[in-house]
Scaffold this active site. Sequence first.
Site, mmCIF file in Angstrom:
data_model
loop_
_atom_site.group_PDB
_atom_site.id
_atom_site.type_symbol
_atom_site.label_atom_id
_atom_site.label_comp_id
_atom_site.label_asym_id
_atom_site.label_seq_id
_atom_site.Cartn_x
_atom_site.Cartn_y
_atom_site.Cartn_z
ATOM 1 N N TRP A 157 0.852 -1.184 0.000
ATOM 2 C CA TRP A 157 0.000 0.000 0.000
ATOM 3 C C TRP A 157 0.891 1.238 0.000
ATOM 4 O O TRP A 157 1.279 1.713 1.060
ATOM 5 C CB TRP A 157 -0.901 0.022 1.229
ATOM 6 C CG TRP A 157 -1.858 -1.103 1.220
ATOM 7 C CD1 TRP A 157 -2.985 -1.194 0.475
ATOM 8 C CD2 TRP A 157 -1.792 -2.304 1.993
ATOM 9 N NE1 TRP A 157 -3.627 -2.380 0.736
ATOM 10 C CE2 TRP A 157 -2.923 -3.080 1.653
ATOM 11 C CE3 TRP A 157 -0.896 -2.818 2.943
ATOM 12 C CZ2 TRP A 157 -3.170 -4.324 2.235
ATOM 13 C CZ3 TRP A 157 -1.155 -4.047 3.502
ATOM 14 C CH2 TRP A 157 -2.281 -4.797 3.144
ATOM 15 N N HIS A 177 -6.634 1.502 3.436
ATOM 16 C CA HIS A 177 -7.710 0.494 3.393
ATOM 17 C C HIS A 177 -8.637 0.736 4.578
ATOM 18 O O HIS A 177 -8.327 1.582 5.441
ATOM 19 C CB HIS A 177 -7.135 -0.939 3.399
ATOM 20 C CG HIS A 177 -6.189 -1.255 4.531
ATOM 21 N ND1 HIS A 177 -5.792 -2.517 4.847
ATOM 22 C CD2 HIS A 177 -5.554 -0.459 5.442
ATOM 23 C CE1 HIS A 177 -4.957 -2.503 5.884
ATOM 24 N NE2 HIS A 177 -4.798 -1.265 6.260
ATOM 25 N N ARG A 203 -4.420 5.604 -2.189
ATOM 26 C CA ARG A 203 -3.139 4.915 -2.389
ATOM 27 C C ARG A 203 -2.329 5.638 -3.438
ATOM 28 O O ARG A 203 -2.880 6.230 -4.364
ATOM 29 C CB ARG A 203 -3.360 3.468 -2.849
ATOM 30 C CG ARG A 203 -4.080 2.650 -1.825
ATOM 31 C CD ARG A 203 -4.231 1.203 -2.249
ATOM 32 N NE ARG A 203 -5.039 0.500 -1.255
ATOM 33 C CZ ARG A 203 -5.296 -0.794 -1.268
ATOM 34 N NH1 ARG A 203 -4.803 -1.542 -2.233
ATOM 35 N NH2 ARG A 203 -6.027 -1.351 -0.339
ATOM 36 N N GLN A 217 -14.025 1.300 -0.279
ATOM 37 C CA GLN A 217 -14.100 -0.080 0.219
ATOM 38 C C GLN A 217 -15.228 -0.221 1.223
ATOM 39 O O GLN A 217 -15.688 0.766 1.806
ATOM 40 C CB GLN A 217 -12.788 -0.463 0.938
ATOM 41 C CG GLN A 217 -11.596 -0.656 0.018
ATOM 42 C CD GLN A 217 -10.396 -1.249 0.739
ATOM 43 O OE1 GLN A 217 -10.298 -1.201 1.970
ATOM 44 N NE2 GLN A 217 -9.466 -1.804 -0.027
ATOM 45 N N VAL A 260 -4.993 -11.573 8.575
ATOM 46 C CA VAL A 260 -5.871 -12.758 8.523
ATOM 47 C C VAL A 260 -5.043 -14.020 8.328
ATOM 48 O O VAL A 260 -3.942 -13.991 7.781
ATOM 49 C CB VAL A 260 -6.918 -12.659 7.376
ATOM 50 C CG1 VAL A 260 -7.985 -11.627 7.701
ATOM 51 C CG2 VAL A 260 -6.260 -12.362 6.048
ATOM 52 N N ALA A 316 -13.033 -11.456 8.332
ATOM 53 C CA ALA A 316 -13.030 -10.060 7.881
ATOM 54 C C ALA A 316 -12.915 -10.059 6.371
ATOM 55 O O ALA A 316 -12.405 -11.017 5.769
ATOM 56 C CB ALA A 316 -11.859 -9.300 8.497
#
Length: 348
Positions: A157, A177, A203, A217, A260, A316
């Site tokens: 990012w 994000h 970004r 998002q 995650v 998520a």
Amino acid sequence: MSTIEAEVDALRSEALEALTQADGEAAREAWRAEWLGRKDGRLTLRLRALKDAPPESRAALGKSLNELKATLEAELEARRDSARAAALSADAALDVTLPGRPQSLGRLHPVTQTMNDCIAAFAEMGFRVFEGPEVEWSRYNFDAVRIPDDHPARDMWDTIWIDTLIEGERQILLRTHTSPNQIRVMEQTEPPVRVIVPGKCYRQEATDATHEWMLTQIEGLAVDEGVRMSDLKGTLYAFARRLFGEDRRIIFHHSYFPFVEPGVEMAIDCFLCRAGGSDCRTCHDTGWIEILGAGMVHPEIIENAGYDSSRYTGFAFGVGIERVAMLRWGIEDIRHFYQNDLRFLRQF
Ligand code: FA5
């Protein structure tokens, strides 16, 4: 008929006859001056001469003349009214039988429309909406989601930083994000958690057909006892079916996000080549357009939030709304959305 009545009658007939002949506003005004003019109108002079009338007939004559004056004023007003009404109906622009001119109504931007539909889809599945800041601390955007300073994932990012140093360091940025809101939500609530967080992200991107430097998002987060990967897949399948229809093909790939474990990406078959993949600039010949990243929330993040990771698990996801809009309407280049070309925007 008395002489008074005869005189007033004669005046009335003459005045009214003259008024019928007065065609047009200028003529009517001339008539008014001749009969009712304050200085030397004929009726005005006659009224002024009342004082010379014999005392026994003065009252009756005065009454009759005043009635005549009221009649003449009313007749003049009536003529003026009907002249105005005739002028109005002669004017085509005011033809009340013409259909109304349609007002040009504004409408919601296609990304906003898509955002609203996505929010509705998740809301139906019991997700509440939470909002977080677009100008974010780097510790929420990176550190709290397991992206430490030296972690190569930060390269994923390229960041737009706010030019303010705190303790000699850049610490404030435009969020790259919506994932920092996983932390913000868990800090503020106890499990079970089921939220979505919509919003803009920024970004430092080289833009192309599927990448913009500003993107939208929706973050999703569900944490509870017994939440499993199958719950994540079921939720995302239901979402995709609702937005794209039953016949659309969906694929999950393994992917890596530090927050995650395991991590996946979900993609939909390309609307241009329908996953055929030959010379397609929209899907770069892969046949698929990625719309979201997702996975099971890393236990360390659950623990950092003060939840017991042996009891609670969660999933998520982060959906790119412009990508969803592209797939819904077959828009081959993401850059159309923010060029403010009304020829494009009016199509939605
Ligand atoms: C993320 O932003 C992760 N935070 C998503 C996530 C959340 C993963 C929760 C796991 C758990 P990624 O950089 O892949 O991941 O972006 C997610 C989605 O945003 C992409 O699938 C894509 O749809 C959209 N997106 C990303 N970069 C751009 C861009 N430059 N322009 C338009 N859309 C983009």
